[in-house]
Design a protein around this motif. Structure first.
Motif, PDB file in Angstrom:
ATOM      1  N   ASN A 280       0.770  -1.127  -0.080  1.00 14.69           N
ATOM      2  CA  ASN A 280       0.101   0.015  -0.082  1.00 14.69           C
ATOM      3  C   ASN A 280       1.092   1.392   0.106  1.00 14.69           C
ATOM      4  OD1 ASN A 280      -2.635  -1.295  -0.129  1.00 14.69           O
ATOM      5  ND2 ASN A 280      -2.482  -1.618   2.395  1.00 14.69           N
ATOM      6  N   HIS A 281       2.200   1.294   0.302  1.00 17.75           N
ATOM      7  CA  HIS A 281       2.988   2.345   0.138  1.00 17.75           C
ATOM      8  C   HIS A 281       4.319   1.928  -0.892  1.00 17.75           C
ATOM      9  CE1 HIS A 281       0.647   2.876   3.917  1.00 17.75           C
ATOM     10  NE2 HIS A 281       0.783   4.147   3.467  1.00 17.75           N
ATOM     11  N   PRO A 282       3.965   1.617  -2.105  1.00 24.56           N
ATOM     12  CA  PRO A 282       5.123   1.220  -2.816  1.00 24.56           C
ATOM     13  C   PRO A 282       5.908   2.512  -3.141  1.00 24.56           C
ATOM     14  CG  PRO A 282       3.152   1.854  -4.192  1.00 24.56           C
ATOM     15  CD  PRO A 282       2.604   1.618  -2.855  1.00 24.56           C
ATOM     16  N   ASP A 283       5.679   3.688  -2.800  1.00 20.18           N
ATOM     17  CA  ASP A 283       6.384   4.912  -2.931  1.00 20.18           C
ATOM     18  C   ASP A 283       7.666   4.770  -1.946  1.00 20.18           C
ATOM     19  OD1 ASP A 283       4.341   5.084  -1.294  1.00 20.18           O
ATOM     20  OD2 ASP A 283       5.000   7.414  -0.918  1.00 20.18           O
ATOM     21  N   GLY A 307      -4.867  -0.215  -3.546  1.00 17.37           N
ATOM     22  CA  GLY A 307      -4.192   0.226  -4.727  1.00 17.37           C
ATOM     23  C   GLY A 307      -3.299  -0.679  -5.365  1.00 17.37           C
ATOM     24  N   VAL A 308      -3.511  -2.078  -4.976  1.00 20.40           N
ATOM     25  CA  VAL A 308      -2.562  -3.031  -5.581  1.00 20.40           C
ATOM     26  C   VAL A 308      -3.068  -3.274  -7.096  1.00 20.40           C
ATOM     27  CG1 VAL A 308      -1.793  -5.342  -5.382  1.00 20.40           C
ATOM     28  CG2 VAL A 308      -1.837  -3.544  -3.528  1.00 20.40           C
ATOM     29  N   ASP A 309      -2.403  -3.223  -8.253  1.00 17.43           N
ATOM     30  CA  ASP A 309      -2.758  -3.566  -9.384  1.00 17.43           C
ATOM     31  C   ASP A 309      -1.308  -3.602 -10.120  1.00 17.43           C
ATOM     32  OD1 ASP A 309      -1.790  -1.012  -9.969  1.00 17.43           O
ATOM     33  OD2 ASP A 309      -4.059  -0.353  -9.949  1.00 17.43           O
ATOM     34  N   ALA A 311       0.227  -1.709 -12.293  1.00 18.37           N
ATOM     35  CA  ALA A 311       0.948  -0.432 -12.475  1.00 18.37           C
ATOM     36  C   ALA A 311       1.753   0.043 -11.107  1.00 18.37           C
ATOM     37  CB  ALA A 311      -0.198   0.683 -12.752  1.00 18.37           C
ATOM     38  N   THR A 312       0.843  -0.171 -10.043  1.00 16.12           N
ATOM     39  CA  THR A 312       1.569   0.217  -8.773  1.00 16.12           C
ATOM     40  C   THR A 312       2.755  -0.665  -8.390  1.00 16.12           C
ATOM     41  OG1 THR A 312      -0.168  -0.986  -7.325  1.00 16.12           O
ATOM     42  CG2 THR A 312      -0.467   1.328  -7.721  1.00 16.12           C
ATOM     43  N   THR A 313       2.326  -1.886  -8.442  1.00 19.92           N
ATOM     44  CA  THR A 313       3.477  -3.147  -8.039  1.00 19.92           C
ATOM     45  C   THR A 313       4.608  -3.355  -9.240  1.00 19.92           C
ATOM     46  OG1 THR A 313       2.087  -4.720  -9.106  1.00 19.92           O
ATOM     47  CG2 THR A 313       1.672  -4.492  -6.770  1.00 19.92           C
ATOM     48  N   LYS A 314       4.452  -2.621 -10.222  1.00 24.79           N
ATOM     49  CA  LYS A 314       5.492  -2.786 -11.176  1.00 24.79           C
ATOM     50  C   LYS A 314       6.881  -2.028 -10.596  1.00 24.79           C
ATOM     51  CE  LYS A 314       5.944  -1.695 -16.200  1.00 24.79           C
ATOM     52  NZ  LYS A 314       5.676  -1.217 -17.455  1.00 24.79           N
ATOM     53  N   LYS A 315       6.455  -1.043  -9.616  1.00 24.54           N
ATOM     54  CA  LYS A 315       7.592  -0.215  -8.999  1.00 24.54           C
ATOM     55  C   LYS A 315       8.512  -1.201  -8.091  1.00 24.54           C
ATOM     56  CE  LYS A 315       4.906   3.876  -8.789  1.00 24.54           C
ATOM     57  NZ  LYS A 315       4.494   5.178  -7.564  1.00 24.54           N
TER      58      LYS A 315
END
Length: 374
Positions: A280-283, A307-309, A311-315
């Motif tokens: 939930n905090h990939p930043d 928010g997990v999808d 796009a976000t987990t690609k980080k």
């Protein structure tokens, strides 16, 4: 009668002293580790009707046999080299081994520990450079109480040097305290050996008290049936870690402050907190590891991880999910991994033999640490 009342406490003390003296005079050796890995446990209780020994990783307790002197004995194994928690149960009452001064710390269930040595094991102290452990105390405004955390600094770490290090935030499970990963998990020893062998990058490891709300401890194991209390414990921990602990670490230690230099991993309750915080905090984190995660079924996955999808987990550099195949949490872990697959989220899937035990989690850490910060 009044005089007898005064004598009663003295009589009780005398009986307790006599029992302790009798046990001491028998020179009970327990546990006795044999060269082939078999272990003999002994316990003096001539009045008990039934005594068993429960050993970490064993599916069922082992019955003990009483001799003519009232000494109960059981031999188990051979056990694989490792550290095992154990305790006795006499007529339904769990007891520690009075002949063994090595205790396995825990906030709810105290037990002893027995060591089956093997110099080649990564959790055995070796003749290599050693890091240092630092214990810190602070007042948590979020939790409203005094707390502590431990920091492992790798060999040759020098606060006066300009070299900066990545950080692994390593979380314990329910009923453990902040010392769990060092006192039982031997994380500092594992890192010493992996770094010396060139298998892991030198890093700091931060081990916090992993409760967002200590009400879960006051309620004991039944606290997880109260979804509100359990969720508050998990979600508030994220606030404490991000809002209080990490700023202290980055203000006091020579660490890198970018997301690619931060990892989070944990076991059981700490595994759920690692997933909730990291995903939930990939930043904030680029590396996420979960060992035998418990508590991820507190809400439905979509609510817990909104928010997990892809796009976000690609980080993420790594999402590493492990569980023992004999663990009671394997079902919910597989359901969570299935949910991730359905959303197209990539992850490393690790399933190994083992139950919900430190023997599994030491090996998880040994396998994960070399993958971090590469």
């Amino acid at each position: 009668m009044k005089g007898m009342a005064h004598l009663l406490p003295l009589t009780v003390l005398f009986l307790l002293y006599a029992a302790a003296a009798a046990e001491k005079s028998q020179h009970i050796v327990s546990p006795e580790v044999q060269a082939d890995g078999r272990v003999t446990f002994r316990f003096a209780d001539p009045n008990a009707l039934k005594v068993e020994v429960s050993i970490e990783g064993e599916a069922a307790p082992t019955p003990m046999q009483k001799d003519e002197k009232g000494i109960w004995t059981a031999t188990v194994g051979p056990l694989a080299p490792d550290f095992y928690g154990y305790n006795f149960n006499a007529d339904g009452v769990n007891l520690v081994d009075p002949s063994n001064t090595t205790l396995k710390p825990n906030l709810l269930d105290l037990s002893n520990e027995v060591h089956i040595p093997d110099p080649s094991s990564p959790w055995e102290i070796a003749d290599v450079p050693h890091g240092q452990l630092h214990q810190h105390f602070y007042r948590s405004k979020i939790a409203g109480e005094d707390r502590d955390y431990y920091v492992y600094t790798p060999p040759r770490y020098d606060p006066k040097n300009k070299t900066e290090y990545p950080v692994l935030y390593l979380l314990h499970g329910f009923s453990d305290d902040a010392s769990g990963w060092t006192a039982v998990g031997r994380a500092n020893v594992i890192l010493d050996n992996l770094i010396a062998q060139g298998k892991a990058k030198p890093m700091l490891v931060v081990m916090t008290l992993g409760y967002g709300d200590t009400e879960v401890l006051r309620r004991g194991w039944d606290s997880w049936s109260d979804k509100e209390v359990a969720w508050r414990n998990l979600s508030r921990y994220t606030d404490i870690l991000l809002g209080e602990v990490i700023p202290q670490i980055e203000g006091e230690y020579r660490v890198k402050k970018d997301r690619e230099s931060r990892a989070i991993a944990g076991l059981s309750m700490g595994g759920a907190e690692s997933l909730l915080t990291g995903l939930n905090h990939p930043d904030q984190f680029a590396w996420v590891g979960a060992f035998s995660s418990g508590g991820i079924d507190n809400r439905d996955f979509a609510t817990e991880f909104p928010g997990v999808d892809v796009a976000t987990t690609k980080k993420l550099k790594l999402l590493w999910i492990a569980c023992g195949t004999d663990d009671h949490l394997i079902k919910i872990n597989r359901e969570f991994k299935g949910w991730l697959k359905g959303k197209g989220v990539p992850f490393t899937d690790i399933e190994t033999p083992g139950m919900h035990t430190w023997m599994v989690w030491r090996r998880n850490l040994t396998a994960l640490a070399p993958l971090l910060f590469r």
